[in-house]
Design a protein around this motif. Sequence first.
Motif, PDB file in Angstrom:
ATOM      1  N   SER A   1     -16.375  20.060  -0.846  1.00 45.77           N
ATOM      2  CA  SER A   1     -16.907  21.247  -0.173  1.00 45.77           C
ATOM      3  C   SER A   1     -15.785  22.064   0.460  1.00 45.77           C
ATOM      4  O   SER A   1     -15.834  23.292   0.463  1.00 45.77           O
ATOM      5  CB  SER A   1     -17.966  20.872   0.866  1.00 45.77           C
ATOM      6  N   GLU A   2     -14.751  21.409   0.969  1.00 43.38           N
ATOM      7  CA  GLU A   2     -13.621  22.137   1.540  1.00 43.38           C
ATOM      8  C   GLU A   2     -12.881  22.929   0.469  1.00 43.38           C
ATOM      9  O   GLU A   2     -12.512  24.083   0.682  1.00 43.38           O
ATOM     10  CB  GLU A   2     -12.668  21.178   2.256  1.00 43.38           C
TER      11      GLU A   2
ATOM     12  N   LYS B   1     -15.132  25.865  -0.293  1.00 41.15           N
ATOM     13  CA  LYS B   1     -15.140  26.884   0.761  1.00 41.15           C
ATOM     14  C   LYS B   1     -13.944  27.812   0.660  1.00 41.15           C
ATOM     15  O   LYS B   1     -14.043  28.999   0.964  1.00 41.15           O
ATOM     16  CB  LYS B   1     -15.143  26.216   2.141  1.00 41.15           C
TER      17      LYS B   1
ATOM     18  N   ARG C   1      -8.199  15.968   9.527  1.00 45.81           N
ATOM     19  CA  ARG C   1      -9.489  16.563   9.167  1.00 45.81           C
ATOM     20  C   ARG C   1     -10.272  15.734   8.140  1.00 45.81           C
ATOM     21  O   ARG C   1     -11.484  15.722   8.160  1.00 45.81           O
ATOM     22  CB  ARG C   1      -9.279  17.974   8.611  1.00 45.81           C
ATOM     23  N   ASP C   2      -9.575  15.096   7.210  1.00 48.43           N
ATOM     24  CA  ASP C   2     -10.277  14.295   6.202  1.00 48.43           C
ATOM     25  C   ASP C   2     -10.936  13.110   6.894  1.00 48.43           C
ATOM     26  O   ASP C   2     -10.350  12.497   7.784  1.00 48.43           O
ATOM     27  CB  ASP C   2      -9.318  13.804   5.131  1.00 48.43           C
TER      28      ASP C   2
END
Length: 130
Positions: A38-39, A42, A124-125
């Motif tokens: 999804s990242e 995006k 972030r992961d």
Amino acid sequence: MQRLVALLLELYGDEWLIIPAMHYRWSVIDQQRDFIMSEFGKLSAPGASYEEQIAIGERTSRAFSGMLPALGITAATIPGIEMAYLEFLDQLNEHFGHYDFLLGSRPSIGDFGFMGPLYAHLARDPVPGR
């Protein structure tokens, strides 16, 4: 001398921290696939639906997901990569207990070299972020 140290720290961040960053992103992709895809989606299509972003992420991430061996990330090297990274984090935590930045009270290019892999990938992961 301080400039040389800052440049060496930037080099470490840019060239060596990418190894644990890519390991933790792609070696455990099964544990964080939806987030990673999804990242990627995006970035390409911020207005797309979540499902569309996942599909886009699957397509656009193919080139990255196969690069582990080229970076020296193999079953034989993963334990050393993880051990070195965890030692690095312990040392960094100790350092930041005394200083605001790598070289004291102001950021240097070394701090910025660390930011990409430490924030964008490792913090972030989901898996390495834990």
